[in-house]
Scaffold this motif. Sequence first.
Motif, short mmCIF file in Angstrom:
data_model
loop_
_atom_site.label_atom_id
_atom_site.label_comp_id
_atom_site.label_asym_id
_atom_site.label_seq_id
_atom_site.Cartn_x
_atom_site.Cartn_y
_atom_site.Cartn_z
N THR A 176 0.84 -1.19 0.00
CA THR A 176 0.00 0.00 0.00
C THR A 176 0.88 1.25 0.00
O THR A 176 2.02 1.23 0.45
CB THR A 176 -0.94 0.02 1.21
N ILE A 179 -9.23 5.16 4.10
CA ILE A 179 -8.96 4.59 2.78
C ILE A 179 -7.47 4.27 2.70
O ILE A 179 -6.63 5.15 2.91
CB ILE A 179 -9.35 5.56 1.65
N ALA A 222 -4.76 3.02 0.06
CA ALA A 222 -4.60 2.86 -1.39
C ALA A 222 -3.37 2.00 -1.70
O ALA A 222 -2.28 2.22 -1.16
CB ALA A 222 -4.44 4.23 -2.04
N TYR A 223 -3.57 1.02 -2.57
CA TYR A 223 -2.46 0.21 -3.06
C TYR A 223 -1.75 0.95 -4.19
O TYR A 223 -2.31 1.87 -4.81
CB TYR A 223 -2.97 -1.14 -3.56
N THR A 281 -4.02 12.87 4.89
CA THR A 281 -3.53 11.96 3.86
C THR A 281 -2.02 11.92 3.96
O THR A 281 -1.36 12.96 3.93
CB THR A 281 -3.95 12.41 2.45
N ARG A 300 -8.41 -7.88 -1.08
CA ARG A 300 -8.17 -6.87 -2.11
C ARG A 300 -8.72 -7.34 -3.45
O ARG A 300 -8.49 -8.48 -3.87
CB ARG A 300 -6.67 -6.59 -2.24
N GLY A 350 -3.54 1.36 -7.56
CA GLY A 350 -4.77 2.14 -7.67
C GLY A 350 -5.99 1.50 -7.03
O GLY A 350 -7.03 2.14 -6.94
N THR A 351 -5.89 0.27 -6.60
CA THR A 351 -7.00 -0.36 -5.86
C THR A 351 -6.95 0.13 -4.41
O THR A 351 -5.96 0.72 -3.97
CB THR A 351 -6.91 -1.88 -5.91
N ASP A 352 -8.02 -0.09 -3.66
CA ASP A 352 -8.00 0.35 -2.28
C ASP A 352 -8.91 -0.51 -1.40
O ASP A 352 -9.79 -1.21 -1.89
CB ASP A 352 -8.39 1.84 -2.16
#
Length: 408
Positions: free
Chosen positions: A198, A248, A250-251, A220, A279, A254-256
Amino acid sequence: HVAACGIQINQSIFTTTEPIIVVFGDAAGDLLSDTVADGTGAATKDDCSGITTITAVIDAGRGTTLFFTYEGVLPGQTVVLGEPIVTPPANPNSTLSVTLSAGQPGTARAFSWRAGGCSRSATIGSPETMPLGTGCLGENSASVDVLARADDSEGNIVGWDYATDVAVVVDGTTDVTMDGWEAAASQAYQVGDIPAGTGDIEVTLSHFRDGLLFHLEQETTAIPGATHSASGIAAPAAFIDTLYYKTIVAYDDGTDRGLVGAAAPTSPLNLSLAAAPARIAGVLLGLSEIARPELTVIADGDLGGADAVRGTLVWNDPRASGGWIILRPASDTTPIKYPEMPTSLAGKVPQPTSNIAGGNVVAFDFDTADYTELLTNPALQPISTGYEGNLSPGTSASYSSANFVGAP
């Protein structure tokens, strides 16, 4: 067994005056029948047997059609789409007058106050007034709550003052005087069990009272490791009744994955991603049958332990653009195939000329709800409210999400 099943479409989900078509299909999405929702937004099929798929087709205007599909509906169930519109309380025709009468705290240089959606800058000892509209009032519209803040020269909060449950004076002036600052305390939080691979973490903490937002903290930052600990500024614990959180993670691809929830105010707030759905590493879009797109979900683990999976698809077309959201039980791990529509809607579904813009797939797991409750409780449904829904205190959920690119 055989029994009626159907859908109740509430007006919060649409503004159209066009008829709403409701389509019933079997477990595979093959067409059984279609009808028009009545004036209250209700539609029923009297002889549902086994598993039924129900789709509401709503004209959004300007050549755009929205499709909302629910899989896994059982005989006797009525799906509810959209929350009922709540009639706001009558405008009290009152003037809100707020006076900060206490001395200037510490290094404070600027002052302001907030009553729900109403806010003003302030000067110590001088009343500030504004119309007391319904946007200033929470769920208890007979009283108003006011939170004042003191900032230093760099905009950092150094103090709070507040008044609660002040009776609204109808057709008059509602006077609020605050006379005691308290130092701003910290809101500590920790997010644990962050998986490898991540990149960034985003944490949002929303401080509510009586259904209204009074203070927001957001951070963030790059993820330092398996645990992230930080702190922000907490609104006064005696003033706030609910702390909403959203995390959130985030990987790098772009996935999360993330957490959402509501809890009583507490510091530190300890959160963990250990129980979040696996995931979703990617989504394959199949268009061999253009009117019934297919989404194949690729996950790092089994998603069957989650409650629901939502697939969203958006397309653009010179004749008919649209968006299609489908909700299904997570226990069904077969590819998501959008259901068959009647010939009367053939021009509304994706066409060979359509530009499939893309979409996303999200898996949700609610701590205190299952798929059956999601079907009938629109406040929790991720089909219409996004990730978090309108969660009541003590409710929490986790999710895993991946976007996908369409095809021209």
